[in-house]
Design an enzyme around this catalytic site. Structure first.
Site, PDB file in Angstrom:
ATOM      1  N   SER A  39      74.196  10.147  49.883  1.00 31.24           N
ATOM      2  CA  SER A  39      73.948   9.811  48.466  1.00 31.24           C
ATOM      3  C   SER A  39      72.531   9.329  48.161  1.00 31.24           C
ATOM      4  CB  SER A  39      74.957   8.778  47.978  1.00 31.24           C
ATOM      5  OG  SER A  39      74.665   7.508  48.510  1.00 31.24           O
ATOM      6  N   LYS A  82      72.333   1.945  46.637  1.00 29.55           N
ATOM      7  CA  LYS A  82      71.892   2.787  45.515  1.00 29.55           C
ATOM      8  C   LYS A  82      70.591   2.223  44.950  1.00 29.55           C
ATOM      9  CE  LYS A  82      75.882   4.971  45.602  1.00 29.55           C
ATOM     10  NZ  LYS A  82      75.989   6.163  46.397  1.00 29.55           N
TER      11      LYS A  82
END
Length: 175
Positions: A39, A82
């Protein structure tokens, strides 16, 4: 008693002090983190090892562009990593392959490819962050209810150093 017990006691004290210091550092200052999954590609690859600064957010809040580790809403025992895209008071929207914050398209040289789909607009409330993976089209992030807007209380810390593999060692600042 001879010298041997005194030497053993001194070693024992040194080891005990080292353990206490290590526990303090791991609990409050720095933590090692292993990246899992794609990701955050191309910035971070699965299997890379990072040091996370757990201390910095006691004095300041995460800012746009920071890479943070946090516990997601639906999986509070897991750690996600993230990039912060929008902070409290900002409005985020995804359209035309770009991310827009307060009506301005972000310049994002760190992403893998343009972002598919539409999202928002969503205003980030106080105490929350909007986060996305750099591999936007293969990332569970704030666009999905399992992650949602990230509570500041669930943020563990900021990625500060990639130390493994050695050839990709990097200190992280703002992009």
């Amino acid at each position: 008693m001879g010298k041997m017990p005194k030497v053993v006691w001194e070693y024992l004290q040194s080891v005990l002090l080292a353990v206490v210091l290590a526990l303090f550092i791991i609990t409050f200052v720095v933590q090692s983190f292993i990246v899992t999954g794609p990701s955050m590609e191309p910035t971070l690859r699965s299997g890379e090892r990072l040091l996370i600064n757990k201390f910095i957010y006691r004095f300041t809040e995460p800012g746009r562009g920071n890479i943070v580790v946090f516990h997601p809403l639906a999986r509070p025992r897991e750690d996600y990593i993230k990039r912060v895209i929008a902070v409290a008071g900002e409005t985020v929207e995804i359209r035309d392959g770009k991310v827009w914050v307060d009506g301005t398209a972000l310049i994002e040289p760190y992403i893998k490819e343009p972002t598919y789909g539409q999202f928002g607009p969503v205003r980030v409330p106080r105490g929350k962050l909007f986060v996305l993976g750099d591999n936007r089209n293969n990332s569970q992030d704030s666009r999905y209810k399992e992650v949602g807007l990230v509570s500041l209380k669930s943020v563990i810390g900021k990625a500060m150093l990639r130390y493994w593999p050695l050839r990709r060692t990097k200190v992280f600042g703002r992009p």
